[in-house]
Enzyme design. Structure first.
Site, short mmCIF file in Angstrom:
data_model
loop_
_atom_site.label_atom_id
_atom_site.label_comp_id
_atom_site.label_asym_id
_atom_site.label_seq_id
_atom_site.Cartn_x
_atom_site.Cartn_y
_atom_site.Cartn_z
N ASN A 1 0.83 -1.22 0.00
CA ASN A 1 0.00 0.00 0.00
C ASN A 1 0.86 1.26 0.00
OD1 ASN A 1 0.95 -0.09 2.57
ND2 ASN A 1 -1.02 0.23 3.58
N ASP B 1 -3.90 -2.80 1.14
CA ASP B 1 -3.49 -2.84 2.54
C ASP B 1 -3.82 -4.24 3.07
OD1 ASP B 1 -3.52 -2.73 5.34
OD2 ASP B 1 -4.25 -0.65 5.38
N SER C 1 12.76 -10.97 13.15
CA SER C 1 13.88 -10.05 13.41
C SER C 1 14.67 -10.53 14.61
CB SER C 1 13.30 -8.67 13.69
OG SER C 1 14.27 -7.84 14.28
N TYR D 1 7.34 -2.65 18.71
CA TYR D 1 7.71 -3.24 17.42
C TYR D 1 8.25 -4.66 17.63
CZ TYR D 1 10.98 -4.67 13.83
OH TYR D 1 11.68 -5.42 12.92
N LYS E 1 6.78 -8.68 16.58
CA LYS E 1 7.48 -9.78 15.91
C LYS E 1 7.39 -11.05 16.77
CE LYS E 1 8.61 -7.71 12.15
NZ LYS E 1 7.95 -8.08 10.89
N ASP F 1 18.14 0.64 22.74
CA ASP F 1 19.19 -0.03 21.95
C ASP F 1 19.80 -1.20 22.74
OD1 ASP F 1 19.32 0.98 19.41
OD2 ASP F 1 20.74 2.59 19.90
C1 UD1 Z 1 16.49 -2.28 15.11
C2 UD1 Z 1 16.09 -3.68 15.50
C3 UD1 Z 1 15.74 -4.48 14.29
C4 UD1 Z 1 14.73 -3.76 13.44
C5 UD1 Z 1 15.28 -2.42 13.06
C6 UD1 Z 1 14.21 -1.71 12.27
C7 UD1 Z 1 17.16 -4.61 17.46
C8 UD1 Z 1 18.36 -5.30 18.02
N1 UD1 Z 1 17.20 -4.37 16.16
O1 UD1 Z 1 17.74 -2.35 14.51
O2 UD1 Z 1 15.20 -5.70 14.66
O3 UD1 Z 1 14.39 -4.50 12.33
O4 UD1 Z 1 15.57 -1.69 14.22
O5 UD1 Z 1 14.48 -0.37 12.09
O6 UD1 Z 1 16.21 -4.31 18.14
N2 UD1 Z 1 22.82 4.32 15.17
C9 UD1 Z 1 23.54 5.49 15.46
N3 UD1 Z 1 23.11 6.66 14.89
C10 UD1 Z 1 22.01 6.73 14.07
C11 UD1 Z 1 21.29 5.54 13.79
C12 UD1 Z 1 21.72 4.35 14.38
O7 UD1 Z 1 24.51 5.45 16.18
O8 UD1 Z 1 21.68 7.84 13.62
C13 UD1 Z 1 23.27 3.06 15.75
C14 UD1 Z 1 22.26 2.42 16.68
O9 UD1 Z 1 22.42 2.87 18.01
C15 UD1 Z 1 22.60 0.95 16.51
C16 UD1 Z 1 23.12 0.84 15.08
O10 UD1 Z 1 23.46 2.17 14.69
O11 UD1 Z 1 23.62 0.57 17.37
C17 UD1 Z 1 22.09 0.29 14.12
O12 UD1 Z 1 20.89 1.04 14.27
P1 UD1 Z 1 19.64 0.84 13.31
O13 UD1 Z 1 20.06 0.88 11.90
O14 UD1 Z 1 18.59 1.79 13.76
O15 UD1 Z 1 19.17 -0.64 13.57
P2 UD1 Z 1 18.91 -1.42 14.96
O16 UD1 Z 1 18.47 -0.47 15.99
O17 UD1 Z 1 20.07 -2.29 15.23
#
Ligand code: UD1
Length: 343
Positions: free
Chosen positions: A33, A59, A126, A151, A155, A300
């Site tokens: 959608n 949807d 996930s 979220y 799952k 996190d």
């Molecule tokens: C999380 C979930 C995952 C989900 C995903 C969807 C967990 C372990 N993982 O992934 O299942 O599918 O979200 O969006 O719950 N980071 C920064 N700066 C930023 C963005 C991210 O430092 O601006 C860091 C985060 O703190 C993290 C890593 O980058 O350590 C990855 O972050 P992100 O890409 O958001 O994914 P997850 O949080 O790991």
């Protein structure tokens, strides 16, 4: 050609899986959608595949509309159910929206699969189901912990629903749960990739948008975690490799008789810190990244990465890309987006 319904097929992982399915000789049919994707993805798919992919603007929580798809496509070999909301932070703000959409769409799908006797399902789960794990790497047997967000709970609930369904005497649905770690990168053509709407929540699109000058700087969420460099550790898997895992999962379902639910981790088996990702990106692209260290982000998990022994042994799953290659492909995609925007 065997038809596979791909809900969320215009999304990030969905679109790459559509390509992998078609290349493996299946006929993917998209249901989306476009609430968190764009119809422009269909153009990218057309350019890569040299053909139009059949698609329905529906949807998945709208049972009447979704039934129309099953009626129009009577001979489906299986379904891959990607369609879901996926922003952790948003789910804390709007939990009911997450339960309604993520759990609701699965229930509607399962009722329609029973009604139309479609028996093969691959479900997008996930690594979030593991919560904060006691041991690393996590195997499929690692006990799940309370989810860190609504979220994550959707799952877990969807996994529970599928396991309960498998116990029902009249159930005919066979399910493979794929627990994704962190998908990154883009198709080598740079014609499809991750397409966040608004400010990216995920690391890699924020990195590429910063390098492209769209964002001023990346904020790294904390450097005092109990990890070697203090930043979070994740398992970053190339989306093209992840897409292929869906194809082998579908093939396994088509061969198997058992209705027991099977679960597979899909990652690389390697953990990389946020700082390692930043430096790998700089090496892979020659771009200097402007970043600052900020406070930790609520919810996190300090560190998580996959044990992929089971997926390797039973699905024949293999990763073919290094982190640098995946990040270089994400950068090529970002550059393609920039050129498209300029027109
Ligand atoms: C999380 C979930 C995952 C989900 C995903 C969807 C967990 C372990 N993982 O992934 O299942 O599918 O979200 O969006 O719950 N980071 C920064 N700066 C930023 C963005 C991210 O430092 O601006 C860091 C985060 O703190 C993290 C890593 O980058 O350590 C990855 O972050 P992100 O890409 O958001 O994914 P997850 O949080 O790991």
């Amino acid at each position: 050609m065997k038809k596979i319904l791909v809900t969320g097929g215009a999304g990030y992982i969905g679109s790459h899986t559509v390509v992998a399915l078609q290349e493996a000789g299946f006929e993917p049919i998209i249901v989306d959608n476009y609430v968190n994707s764009s119809v422009s993805v269909l153009e990218g798919l057309r350019a890569i595949l040299g053909a139009e992919v059949k698609h329905y603007d529906v949807d998945c929580t709208d049972k009447a509309a979704f039934r129309g798809v099953f009626e129009a496509e009577p001979d489906l070999a299986g379904v891959i159910h990607f369609a879901a909301y996926k922003a952790v932070g948003e789910s804390v703000q709007k939990p009911l929206m997450y339960f309604q959409n993520n759990v609701g769409s699965l229930l509607v799908l399962l009722e329609l699969m029973a009604e139309f006797k479609v028996t093969n399902l691959v479900f997008s789960s996930s690594c979030t189901v593991y919560g904060v794990p006691d041991q690393l790497p996590v195997t499929e047997e690692t006990p799940t912990k309370p989810a860190n967000s609504p979220y994550g709970r959707t799952k877990q609930m969807c996994e529970d629903i599928l396991r309960d369904l498998a116990q029902a005497p009249d159930n005919e649905v066979k399910t493979i749960l794929l627990r994704y770690f962190n998908p990154v990168g883009a198709h080598p053509s740079a014609l499809i990739g991750e397409l966040p709407l608004g400010v990216p929540q995920n690391l890699i699109p924020f990195v590429t948008q910063t390098a492209a000058g769209i964002r001023e700087k990346l904020t790294i969420y904390g450097d005092t975690y109990d990890t070697p460099d203090g930043t979070n550790i994740r398992d970053y898997v190339h989306v093209v490799d992840l897409a292929k895992a869906h194809v082998v999962a579908v093939q396994r379902l088509l061969q198997a008789q058992s209705t027991a639910v099977e679960t597979y981790n899909v990652g690389t088996g390697r953990g990389n810190s946020v700082l390692e990702v930043v430096h790998a990106f700089e090496r892979a692209t020659g771009q200097k990244l402007n970043y600052v260290i900020g406070p930790p982000r609520a919810g996190d998990v300090p560190a998580i990465y996959a044990d992929v022994t089971k997926a390797t042994a039973e699905l024949g799953f293999q990763t073919t890309s290094t982190l640098e290659e995946a990040l270089a492909s994400a950068w090529r995609w970002q550059q393609h987006l920039g050129e498209t925007a300029k027109g």
